[in-house]
Write a protein that holds these residues in place. Structure first.
Motif, PDB file in Angstrom:
ATOM      1  N   ALA A 117     -38.240  59.885 -14.134  1.00  0.00           N
ATOM      2  CA  ALA A 117     -37.660  58.540 -14.111  1.00  0.00           C
ATOM      3  C   ALA A 117     -37.775  57.882 -15.482  1.00  0.00           C
ATOM      4  O   ALA A 117     -36.825  57.258 -15.975  1.00  0.00           O
ATOM      5  N   ARG A 118     -38.947  58.032 -16.112  1.00  0.00           N
ATOM      6  CA  ARG A 118     -39.137  57.429 -17.433  1.00  0.00           C
ATOM      7  C   ARG A 118     -38.273  58.141 -18.481  1.00  0.00           C
ATOM      8  O   ARG A 118     -37.702  57.486 -19.365  1.00  0.00           O
ATOM      9  N   GLU A 119     -38.180  59.437 -18.388  1.00  0.00           N
ATOM     10  CA  GLU A 119     -37.369  60.192 -19.346  1.00  0.00           C
ATOM     11  C   GLU A 119     -35.904  59.785 -19.252  1.00  0.00           C
ATOM     12  O   GLU A 119     -35.251  59.508 -20.279  1.00  0.00           O
ATOM     13  N   LEU A 120     -35.370  59.721 -18.053  1.00  0.00           N
ATOM     14  CA  LEU A 120     -33.980  59.343 -17.885  1.00  0.00           C
ATOM     15  C   LEU A 120     -33.734  57.911 -18.349  1.00  0.00           C
ATOM     16  O   LEU A 120     -32.701  57.606 -18.969  1.00  0.00           O
ATOM     17  N   ASP A 121     -34.678  57.041 -18.079  1.00  0.00           N
ATOM     18  CA  ASP A 121     -34.534  55.654 -18.506  1.00  0.00           C
ATOM     19  C   ASP A 121     -34.434  55.559 -20.029  1.00  0.00           C
ATOM     20  O   ASP A 121     -33.617  54.800 -20.567  1.00  0.00           O
ATOM     21  N   ARG A 122     -35.244  56.333 -20.734  1.00  0.00           N
ATOM     22  CA  ARG A 122     -35.194  56.317 -22.202  1.00  0.00           C
ATOM     23  C   ARG A 122     -33.864  56.860 -22.702  1.00  0.00           C
ATOM     24  O   ARG A 122     -33.263  56.313 -23.649  1.00  0.00           O
TER      25      ARG A 122
END
Length: 599
Positions: free
Chosen positions: A576-581
């Motif tokens: 989730a954090r990777e995609l958000d970045r």
């Protein structure tokens, strides 16, 4: 219908360690809630559904990569408990006994010895490794004195034991030896015979009449050789690898019986499974992918596979070429399959390889490049829910097998000797440039991620080119010299072969490459708090360095994870954090209105 984040976070390797006894087939399956590997069983002729035999985490920690963590024995099963490496026996009635508990000791490569009612294993502690036999009455030392042991296997008659051994600074796919010794009625070893072809040997198996067949790559490819004759005989001269690189114990990708045998071949990084019976050979898989393990039994021939259109499956090969899926299903989703991509690199005739997965949105200019770990490992053209998820989110995906990867022969693997940190970066540049010939890409919307050894490649490429807007390093190598001093024993000599002396390690490490970079970098670090391969201190040190030089670095530290993020909640948070970045960068690029860079 598209993939959810929960589905995308599910690892592709959900099944492993296939074995059979006379009545049933056994395997490990990853628990969807805990991420631990559990032991499952299917009674072949009972008509019953598969059942979970052991719900506790089953797994070896030998060499940190484990393998061979259980063995069917006397109607029950001997198995290694993941969290404390205790060796347990569970009877057919479900009764359990602790067979071996030694402080700070790991067990793996388990091999059943039913004649003597015991199990053989590789034992590892701070003093080194050895081969031992363990039963309810105690522990017996069988062999010691070598740096490493692997692949113990007992002949069908129970009268012989074969195993592989190797010494530092080598890895098992660089230089290893095969040994064969007789077993007395009481279980003691006779004087061993040794085969040393000056290369690597793996996966010894006994065939009919105790014929000893192993895989050796001394002719340039992992090929099957029968060695228990006056002169070893090659059983397949096909110029392909027939097994994968031996990182773990207990792997089996070929099996032989009196009237049939099954084996694999790799072509362009994809693995096909073949079955030979009744004088004819046929391909088992509709499309090549990956073969995790094989087993033959009177009640059927079995394989754990991954295919382009399905996740991990347990297949049963029956008569008349009938294939039955015992476990696993095809996802009811539409994805775009892998396309082969290669580019010239290095010396004349050399190429780098990869698999390109187009985004579902054909006009997309966003790309995620993935670099596998190892670096002597490989990526395969198989269904991966994470790749499918990214395709649905508008990203193309490029999975790269740089020079030094497995599955393309010994010469391709050895291209990396002394070149890690140089040639891998060149291969990324070459393959992305080749991709631009067919697909418009916006560098402000392109990203690179790498795990373990692939993290070094990702970070170095980010720091030395302008191909990518950001990188994700999953427990990636950041300081090679410090890694060589701190990492575990199995890989303690690996860095010198990959890079050379300490000066080379320093100059090619992301820590120094990033220090020489004059633009601010954007990096997401993902790290396990109990990682003994790439220790957390390396990651945190580089994060601080990037921030001190005007970049933006974030570290997701998962306290209870090791080398690899396995727990579902941790994987979901990470993705989730990777995609958000990535989305933040793409959104910013659209606002600014960047233009596509020409090839």
């Amino acid at each position: 219908m598209t993939h959810t984040l929960t589905e995308a976070a599910e690892p592709a390797d959900t099944l492993a360690e296939l074995q059979c006894d006379t009545r049933a087939v056994h395997w490990l399956a990853r628990c969807a809630t805990s991420g631990a590997m559990q032991l499952w069983q299917w009674q072949a002729h009972s008509g019953a559904t598969p059942r979970c035999l052991i719900s506790d985490g089953v797994g070896s920690q030998v060499n940190q990569y484990g393998g061979g963590s259980y063995a069917p024995l006397l109607g029950g099963v001997a198995w290694v408990r993941q969290h404390d490496q205790v060796l347990v026996y569970q009877s057919a009635q479900g009764d359990t006994e602790l067979w071996q508990r030694r402080p700070h000791t790991a067990y793996g490569g388990l091999c059943a010895d039913p004649t003597r009612q015991r199990v053989l294993a590789v034992e590892e502690d701070a003093c080194g490794q050895r081969l031992v036999a363990i039963s309810r009455t105690g522990r017996t030392l069988l062999a010691e004195g070598e740096d490493f042991y692997g692949a113990p296997v007992i002949s069908q008659s129970g009268n012989a034991l074969a195993w592989v051994c190797w010494s530092l600074p080598h890895m098992p796919w660089q230089r290893s030896r095969l040994r064969l010794a007789s077993l007395t009625a009481s279980g003691e070893l006779g004087q061993p015979t040794e085969w040393d072809f000056g290369a690597a040997i793996g996966q010894p198996q006994f065939g009919p009449n105790d014929a000893l067949i192993c895989m050796s790559d001394h002719a340039g490819w992992w090929q099957p050789w029968r060695v228990d004759l006056a002169s070893p005989v090659c059983l397949s001269h096909a110029p392909f690898d027939h097994i994968t690189t031996p990182w773990a114990l207990g792997e089996r990708q070929h099996a032989w019986s009196l009237d049939r045998h099954v084996y694999c071949q790799l072509h362009q990084g994809a693995m096909q499974l073949y079955r030979h019976a009744n004088g004819a050979t046929h391909a088992v898989l509709a499309a090549p992918g990956r073969v995790i393990g094989l087993a033959l039994a009177e009640h059927g021939d079995y394989a754990i596979v991954q295919c382009p259109d399905a996740g991990a499956q347990l297949l049963r090969m029956e008569r008349d070429r009938v294939i039955r899926c015992v476990v696993g299903n095809k996802p009811p989703l539409v994805t775009r399959s892998a396309q082969w991509l290669e580019a010239p690199v290095g010396n004349a005739g050399e190429t780098a390889h990869g698999f390109f997965y187009p985004a579902l949105l054909a006009s997309s200019e966003s790309l995620i490049v993935r670099i596998h770990g190892g670096p002597t490992a490989a990526t395969y053209p198989v269904y991966d829910p994470l790749v499918a998820y990214w395709q649905e989110q508008g990203f193309h995906v490029l999975d790269i097998n740089p020079r030094g990867s497995a599955n393309f022969g010994r010469r391709y693997r050895e291209c990396l000797q002394g070149q890690w940190g140089l040639s891998d970066r060149e291969d990324v540049i070459a393959l992305v440039s080749a991709l631009r010939q067919r697909q418009p890409l916006d560098p402000a919307c392109c990203f690179i991620r790498g795990q373990s050894a692939g993290g070094l490649t990702a970070l170095n490429t980010l720091a030395t080119t302008e191909l990518f807007a950001a990188a994700t390093s999953l427990y990636g190598v950041t300081d090679a010299r410090r890694l060589a001093a701190q990492t575990h024993r199995f890989e303690s000599g690996y860095l010198a072969w990959l890079m050379g002396d300490e000066q080379a390690m320093d100059s090619r490490s992301p820590l120094q490459r990033i220090a020489r970079c004059t633009r601010p970098l954007h990096v997401l670090f993902v790290q396990g708090g109990q990682d003994a391969v790439v220790v957390p201190e390396q990651t945190l040190r580089l994060k601080t360095h990037i921030e001190a030089h005007g970049g933006h670095a974030e570290c997701l530290l998962f306290t209870h994870e090791r080398h690899g993020i396995r727990r579902p909640q941790a994987r979901q948070a990470m993705l989730a954090r990777e995609l958000d970045r990535y989305r933040t960068h793409v959104h910013a690029a659209r606002l600014i209105g960047t233009k596509v860079v020409a090839p």
